[in-house]
Design a protein around this motif. Structure first.
Motif, PDB file in Angstrom:
ATOM      1  N   GLY A 162      29.640  75.487  27.110  1.00  0.00           N
ATOM      2  CA  GLY A 162      28.964  74.558  26.207  1.00  0.00           C
ATOM      3  C   GLY A 162      28.801  75.142  24.814  1.00  0.00           C
ATOM      4  N   ILE A 163      28.386  76.417  24.712  1.00  0.00           N
ATOM      5  CA  ILE A 163      28.200  77.056  23.403  1.00  0.00           C
ATOM      6  C   ILE A 163      29.543  77.230  22.693  1.00  0.00           C
ATOM      7  CG2 ILE A 163      27.523  79.205  22.272  1.00  0.00           C
ATOM      8  CD1 ILE A 163      25.229  79.391  24.298  1.00  0.00           C
ATOM      9  N   ALA A 164      30.564  77.653  23.454  1.00  0.00           N
ATOM     10  CA  ALA A 164      31.887  77.848  22.847  1.00  0.00           C
ATOM     11  C   ALA A 164      32.452  76.534  22.333  1.00  0.00           C
ATOM     12  CB  ALA A 164      32.832  78.467  23.866  1.00  0.00           C
ATOM     13  N   THR A 165      32.143  75.447  22.975  1.00  0.00           N
ATOM     14  CA  THR A 165      32.645  74.144  22.541  1.00  0.00           C
ATOM     15  C   THR A 165      31.935  73.677  21.274  1.00  0.00           C
ATOM     16  OG1 THR A 165      33.029  73.584  24.853  1.00  0.00           O
ATOM     17  CG2 THR A 165      33.052  71.766  23.303  1.00  0.00           C
ATOM     18  N   VAL A 166      30.634  73.923  21.194  1.00  0.00           N
ATOM     19  CA  VAL A 166      29.854  73.469  20.047  1.00  0.00           C
ATOM     20  C   VAL A 166      30.178  74.292  18.795  1.00  0.00           C
ATOM     21  CG1 VAL A 166      27.509  73.236  19.115  1.00  0.00           C
ATOM     22  CG2 VAL A 166      27.992  72.529  21.467  1.00  0.00           C
ATOM     23  N   PHE A 167      30.225  75.624  18.965  1.00  0.00           N
ATOM     24  CA  PHE A 167      30.497  76.497  17.811  1.00  0.00           C
ATOM     25  C   PHE A 167      31.937  76.963  17.875  1.00  0.00           C
ATOM     26  CE2 PHE A 167      25.956  77.046  18.825  1.00  0.00           C
ATOM     27  CZ  PHE A 167      25.409  76.618  17.635  1.00  0.00           C
ATOM     28  N   ASN A 168      32.689  76.567  16.911  1.00  0.00           N
ATOM     29  CA  ASN A 168      34.099  76.922  16.885  1.00  0.00           C
ATOM     30  C   ASN A 168      34.254  78.275  16.206  1.00  0.00           C
ATOM     31  OD1 ASN A 168      36.792  76.820  17.218  1.00  0.00           O
ATOM     32  ND2 ASN A 168      37.154  75.168  15.733  1.00  0.00           N
ATOM     33  N   SER A 169      33.920  79.342  16.976  1.00  0.00           N
ATOM     34  CA  SER A 169      33.975  80.691  16.413  1.00  0.00           C
ATOM     35  C   SER A 169      34.710  81.578  17.394  1.00  0.00           C
ATOM     36  CB  SER A 169      32.547  81.197  16.181  1.00  0.00           C
ATOM     37  OG  SER A 169      32.541  82.583  16.008  1.00  0.00           O
ATOM     38  N   PHE A 170      35.553  82.492  16.854  1.00  0.00           N
ATOM     39  CA  PHE A 170      36.301  83.412  17.702  1.00  0.00           C
ATOM     40  C   PHE A 170      35.367  84.329  18.484  1.00  0.00           C
ATOM     41  CE2 PHE A 170      38.368  87.554  18.332  1.00  0.00           C
ATOM     42  CZ  PHE A 170      39.373  87.151  19.197  1.00  0.00           C
ATOM     43  N   ALA A 171      34.325  84.839  17.872  1.00  0.00           N
ATOM     44  CA  ALA A 171      33.399  85.760  18.528  1.00  0.00           C
ATOM     45  C   ALA A 171      32.680  85.068  19.683  1.00  0.00           C
ATOM     46  CB  ALA A 171      32.391  86.300  17.531  1.00  0.00           C
ATOM     47  N   ILE A 172      32.283  83.840  19.468  1.00  0.00           N
ATOM     48  CA  ILE A 172      31.564  83.121  20.533  1.00  0.00           C
ATOM     49  C   ILE A 172      32.521  82.795  21.671  1.00  0.00           C
ATOM     50  CG2 ILE A 172      30.355  80.964  21.058  1.00  0.00           C
ATOM     51  CD1 ILE A 172      29.087  81.111  18.307  1.00  0.00           C
ATOM     52  N   THR A 173      33.723  82.383  21.352  1.00  0.00           N
ATOM     53  CA  THR A 173      34.700  82.079  22.396  1.00  0.00           C
ATOM     54  C   THR A 173      35.032  83.345  23.182  1.00  0.00           C
ATOM     55  OG1 THR A 173      35.641  80.348  20.994  1.00  0.00           O
ATOM     56  CG2 THR A 173      36.981  81.075  22.828  1.00  0.00           C
ATOM     57  N   LEU A 174      35.160  84.503  22.504  1.00  0.00           N
ATOM     58  CA  LEU A 174      35.403  85.766  23.188  1.00  0.00           C
ATOM     59  C   LEU A 174      34.227  86.113  24.091  1.00  0.00           C
ATOM     60  CD1 LEU A 174      37.271  88.226  23.510  1.00  0.00           C
ATOM     61  CD2 LEU A 174      36.035  89.295  21.630  1.00  0.00           C
ATOM     62  N   GLY A 175      32.999  85.925  23.587  1.00  0.00           N
ATOM     63  CA  GLY A 175      31.802  86.192  24.410  1.00  0.00           C
ATOM     64  C   GLY A 175      31.754  85.292  25.628  1.00  0.00           C
ATOM     65  N   ALA A 176      32.097  84.019  25.453  1.00  0.00           N
ATOM     66  CA  ALA A 176      32.111  83.091  26.585  1.00  0.00           C
ATOM     67  C   ALA A 176      33.154  83.517  27.608  1.00  0.00           C
ATOM     68  CB  ALA A 176      32.389  81.674  26.103  1.00  0.00           C
ATOM     69  N   GLY A 177      34.297  83.981  27.121  1.00  0.00           N
ATOM     70  CA  GLY A 177      35.342  84.457  28.033  1.00  0.00           C
ATOM     71  C   GLY A 177      34.869  85.663  28.832  1.00  0.00           C
ATOM     72  N   VAL A 178      34.133  86.594  28.169  1.00  0.00           N
ATOM     73  CA  VAL A 178      33.598  87.763  28.874  1.00  0.00           C
ATOM     74  C   VAL A 178      32.619  87.312  29.957  1.00  0.00           C
ATOM     75  CG1 VAL A 178      32.170  89.824  28.580  1.00  0.00           C
ATOM     76  CG2 VAL A 178      33.972  89.326  26.941  1.00  0.00           C
ATOM     77  N   VAL A 179      31.742  86.339  29.629  1.00  0.00           N
ATOM     78  CA  VAL A 179      30.773  85.831  30.623  1.00  0.00           C
ATOM     79  C   VAL A 179      31.508  85.205  31.790  1.00  0.00           C
ATOM     80  CG1 VAL A 179      28.969  84.112  31.014  1.00  0.00           C
ATOM     81  CG2 VAL A 179      28.911  85.505  28.957  1.00  0.00           C
ATOM     82  N   VAL A 180      32.513  84.383  31.504  1.00  0.00           N
ATOM     83  CA  VAL A 180      33.278  83.742  32.572  1.00  0.00           C
ATOM     84  C   VAL A 180      33.955  84.802  33.440  1.00  0.00           C
ATOM     85  CG1 VAL A 180      35.288  82.269  33.033  1.00  0.00           C
ATOM     86  CG2 VAL A 180      33.607  81.576  31.323  1.00  0.00           C
ATOM     87  N   GLY A 181      34.537  85.758  32.827  1.00  0.00           N
ATOM     88  CA  GLY A 181      35.194  86.831  33.582  1.00  0.00           C
ATOM     89  C   GLY A 181      34.192  87.589  34.435  1.00  0.00           C
ATOM     90  N   GLY A 182      33.026  87.920  33.881  1.00  0.00           N
ATOM     91  CA  GLY A 182      32.008  88.658  34.635  1.00  0.00           C
ATOM     92  C   GLY A 182      31.516  87.867  35.841  1.00  0.00           C
ATOM     93  N   VAL A 183      31.321  86.574  35.622  1.00  0.00           N
ATOM     94  CA  VAL A 183      30.848  85.731  36.731  1.00  0.00           C
ATOM     95  C   VAL A 183      31.903  85.674  37.826  1.00  0.00           C
ATOM     96  CG1 VAL A 183      30.282  83.338  37.364  1.00  0.00           C
ATOM     97  CG2 VAL A 183      29.242  84.372  35.349  1.00  0.00           C
TER      98      VAL A 183
END
Length: 193
Positions: A162-183
């Protein structure tokens, strides 16, 4: 009211004539059916002292129009032993009188049914399954203790996407990817245990 009735025919052969059975028996309330086959007539009904211990008339004096019928209720309270008494029927202001021997028998014994005491208490309501139990049914191979971790991971995934979709930022998308990977790694480990 019982289906039993005592039939009395009035004015069948001549004015004020009455015809009735000499005896009648019942074990519940009944009706005296006054059937007038001729001209209008007054009818008086009376019960003796013996019969009045177990029976009561709904009324004593009755007017029955020509060609009409009238039902008179007799309320009954049976005793343990039969009770017999006289019902007096009078027409034409005393010109005709008939007596009926009425026997009120004890009420038929009602069949009792034994009821298990468990039926007298309301059924216990089963508790609704918890979210953890519901997911255990959906994923039977997953350890029930890891289900809260699964729910936390699903929440983290939804939040990250949800956050990665709202904010179109490389850092946020990378952070979301790390969270998804960790989960995903955490879920893989918990399923393998």
């Amino acid at each position: 009211m019982s289906s039993e009735s005592l039939s009395v025919e009035l004015n069948e052969e001549r004015p004020h004539d009455l015809s009735v059975a000499p005896s009648f028996s019942a074990d519940s309330p009944f009706e005296i059916e006054l059937d007038n086959l001729g001209q209008a007539v007054h009818v008086h009904l009376n019960i003796d002292d013996e019969l009045s211990q177990v029976a009561r008339l709904s009324g004593g004096n009755h007017y029955v129009d020509g060609g009409q019928s009238l039902g008179v209720e007799v309320f009954v309270t049976p005793k343990d032993d039969p009770v017999t008494g006289k019902l007096k029927i009078v027409t034409g202001y005393g010109s005709e009188t008939a007596y009926v021997d009425v026997t009120i028998n004890p009420a038929p014994e009602t069949r009792q049914v034994d009821v298990d005491g468990a039926f007298s208490k309301p059924a216990k309501k089963e508790a609704e399954p918890s979210v953890t139990e519901g997911l255990s049914d959906v994923f039977p191979d997953v350890d029930p203790n890891s289900i809260p971790l699964f729910l936390l991971g699903a929440f983290a995934l939804a939040l990250a996407v949800g956050i990665a979709t709202v904010f179109n930022s490389f850092a946020i998308t990378l952070g979301a990817g790390v969270v998804v990977g960790g989960v995903l790694v955490a879920l893989g480990i918990s399923v393998l245990e």
